[in-house]
Design an enzyme around this catalytic site. Sequence first.
Site, PDB file in Angstrom:
ATOM      1  N   PRO A  10       0.788  -1.222   0.000  1.00  0.00           N
ATOM      2  CA  PRO A  10       0.000   0.000   0.000  1.00  0.00           C
ATOM      3  C   PRO A  10       0.826   1.281   0.000  1.00  0.00           C
ATOM      4  CG  PRO A  10      -0.140  -1.119   2.118  1.00  0.00           C
ATOM      5  CD  PRO A  10       0.515  -2.068   1.178  1.00  0.00           C
ATOM      6  N   ASN A  11       0.349   2.226  -0.768  1.00  0.00           N
ATOM      7  CA  ASN A  11       0.878   3.596  -0.849  1.00  0.00           C
ATOM      8  C   ASN A  11       2.183   3.703  -1.632  1.00  0.00           C
ATOM      9  OD1 ASN A  11      -1.255   4.724   0.812  1.00  0.00           O
ATOM     10  ND2 ASN A  11      -0.296   3.635   2.494  1.00  0.00           N
ATOM     11  N   ARG A  18       5.185  11.007  -2.419  1.00  0.00           N
ATOM     12  CA  ARG A  18       4.809  10.683  -1.041  1.00  0.00           C
ATOM     13  C   ARG A  18       6.003  10.934  -0.108  1.00  0.00           C
ATOM     14  NH1 ARG A  18       4.607   4.558   1.391  1.00  0.00           N
ATOM     15  NH2 ARG A  18       3.817   5.131   3.441  1.00  0.00           N
ATOM     16  N   TYR A  23      11.067   8.942   1.675  1.00  0.00           N
ATOM     17  CA  TYR A  23      11.127   7.873   0.664  1.00  0.00           C
ATOM     18  C   TYR A  23      11.849   8.267  -0.617  1.00  0.00           C
ATOM     19  CZ  TYR A  23       7.708   5.740   3.779  1.00  0.00           C
ATOM     20  OH  TYR A  23       7.095   5.201   4.875  1.00  0.00           O
ATOM     21  N   ASN A  74       8.095  -5.558  -0.540  1.00  0.00           N
ATOM     22  CA  ASN A  74       7.936  -4.360   0.282  1.00  0.00           C
ATOM     23  C   ASN A  74       6.450  -4.273   0.594  1.00  0.00           C
ATOM     24  OD1 ASN A  74       7.747  -1.940   1.556  1.00  0.00           O
ATOM     25  ND2 ASN A  74       8.961  -0.784   0.057  1.00  0.00           N
ATOM     26  N   ALA A  77       2.985  -0.748   5.082  1.00  0.00           N
ATOM     27  CA  ALA A  77       2.494  -0.797   6.460  1.00  0.00           C
ATOM     28  C   ALA A  77       1.970  -2.177   6.856  1.00  0.00           C
ATOM     29  CB  ALA A  77       1.407   0.254   6.652  1.00  0.00           C
ATOM     30  N   HIS A  80       3.837  -4.462   9.341  1.00  0.00           N
ATOM     31  CA  HIS A  80       3.754  -4.319  10.788  1.00  0.00           C
ATOM     32  C   HIS A  80       2.434  -4.836  11.358  1.00  0.00           C
ATOM     33  CE1 HIS A  80       7.056  -1.763   9.657  1.00  0.00           C
ATOM     34  NE2 HIS A  80       6.265  -0.906   9.042  1.00  0.00           N
ATOM     35  N   ASP A  87       1.351 -15.550   6.826  1.00  0.00           N
ATOM     36  CA  ASP A  87       0.883 -16.915   6.560  1.00  0.00           C
ATOM     37  C   ASP A  87       0.932 -17.237   5.067  1.00  0.00           C
ATOM     38  OD1 ASP A  87       0.461 -17.408   9.212  1.00  0.00           O
ATOM     39  OD2 ASP A  87      -1.727 -17.249   9.138  1.00  0.00           O
ATOM     40  N   GLU A  98      12.338  -9.448   2.707  1.00  0.00           N
ATOM     41  CA  GLU A  98      11.588  -8.261   3.135  1.00  0.00           C
ATOM     42  C   GLU A  98      12.411  -7.023   2.821  1.00  0.00           C
ATOM     43  OE1 GLU A  98      10.352  -8.229   7.276  1.00  0.00           O
ATOM     44  OE2 GLU A  98      10.357  -6.029   7.292  1.00  0.00           O
ATOM     45  N   HIS A 100      12.486  -2.571   2.652  1.00  0.00           N
ATOM     46  CA  HIS A 100      11.928  -1.247   2.906  1.00  0.00           C
ATOM     47  C   HIS A 100      12.881  -0.184   2.387  1.00  0.00           C
ATOM     48  CE1 HIS A 100       8.950  -3.082   5.476  1.00  0.00           C
ATOM     49  NE2 HIS A 100       9.936  -3.765   6.031  1.00  0.00           N
ATOM     50  N   LEU A 101      12.314   0.867   1.835  1.00  0.00           N
ATOM     51  CA  LEU A 101      13.142   1.995   1.404  1.00  0.00           C
ATOM     52  C   LEU A 101      13.783   2.678   2.615  1.00  0.00           C
ATOM     53  CD1 LEU A 101      10.268   2.941  -0.818  1.00  0.00           C
ATOM     54  CD2 LEU A 101      12.532   3.059  -1.830  1.00  0.00           C
ATOM     55  N   SER A 102      12.968   2.921   3.622  1.00  0.00           N
ATOM     56  CA  SER A 102      13.448   3.647   4.801  1.00  0.00           C
ATOM     57  C   SER A 102      14.025   2.668   5.818  1.00  0.00           C
ATOM     58  CB  SER A 102      12.285   4.427   5.426  1.00  0.00           C
ATOM     59  OG  SER A 102      11.278   3.531   5.885  1.00  0.00           O
ATOM     60  N   ARG A 107      12.798   4.679  12.901  1.00  0.00           N
ATOM     61  CA  ARG A 107      11.549   5.439  12.847  1.00  0.00           C
ATOM     62  C   ARG A 107      10.654   5.111  14.053  1.00  0.00           C
ATOM     63  NH1 ARG A 107       9.032   4.962   7.050  1.00  0.00           N
ATOM     64  NH2 ARG A 107       7.840   6.724   7.881  1.00  0.00           N
ATOM     65  N   ARG A 111       6.950   0.678  13.795  1.00  0.00           N
ATOM     66  CA  ARG A 111       7.570   0.156  12.564  1.00  0.00           C
ATOM     67  C   ARG A 111       8.725  -0.808  12.868  1.00  0.00           C
ATOM     68  NH1 ARG A 111       5.258   3.513   8.541  1.00  0.00           N
ATOM     69  NH2 ARG A 111       4.879   5.588   9.372  1.00  0.00           N
TER      70      ARG A 111
HETATM   71  C1  DQA Z   1       8.025   1.158   4.008  1.00  0.00           C
HETATM   72  C2  DQA Z   1       8.101   1.327   5.527  1.00  0.00           C
HETATM   73  C3  DQA Z   1       6.730   1.096   6.156  1.00  0.00           C
HETATM   74  O1  DQA Z   1       6.811   1.275   7.573  1.00  0.00           O
HETATM   75  C4  DQA Z   1       5.732   2.076   5.604  1.00  0.00           C
HETATM   76  O2  DQA Z   1       4.448   1.823   6.140  1.00  0.00           O
HETATM   77  C5  DQA Z   1       5.694   2.085   4.114  1.00  0.00           C
HETATM   78  C6  DQA Z   1       6.955   2.036   3.386  1.00  0.00           C
HETATM   79  C7  DQA Z   1       9.375   1.507   3.332  1.00  0.00           C
HETATM   80  O3  DQA Z   1       9.572   1.103   2.182  1.00  0.00           O
HETATM   81  O4  DQA Z   1      10.208   2.206   3.933  1.00  0.00           O
HETATM   82  O5  DQA Z   1       4.647   2.207   3.496  1.00  0.00           O
HETATM   83  O6  DQA Z   1       7.740  -0.198   3.720  1.00  0.00           O
END
Ligand code: DQA
Length: 147
Positions: A10-11, A18, A23, A74, A77, A80, A87, A98, A100-102, A107, A111
Amino acid sequence: MTAILFLNGPNLNLLGTRQPEVYGHTTLGDIEQMCRAHAAPKDVRIGFEQSNHEGALIDAIHAARDQYDGIVLNAGAYTHSSVALMDAITSAAVPTIELHLSNVHAREEFRHHSYIARVAVGVICGFGAHGYVLALDAILAHLARRG
Ligand code: DQA
């Protein structure tokens, strides 16, 4: 030919606009091009998908069983919060990294916990868009080690 699915939650469709201070300015389309360029000389087939919906991500993980050797996830959210995604990875049994960009550990407290990490081969975070390329090399190295 080895096939790797990049699955984005998502997002992440809003990358580029964003929270660029968190990011970066790179769009998801730019990242897809980076991954394809990095994969091309390695003779690796890439799939690149994004969904804002938990069920669609679960369906993509299930479908990956027959189509891909590894997944770079990725989950945004959902990382978390989603026992269902955890599953799905266990059920599909496709090696998953797994991503993540950040740097999620630098943070907010919420997270710091990941359901995905429990079932992932490993975790890459904090390297921005470059993390996608690192994750591709990492999953390929993992698959090569496994033979
Ligand atoms: C994220 C980190 C997550 O905590 C956050 O909800 C995201 C982006 C990242 O790529 O840093 O949507 O997955």
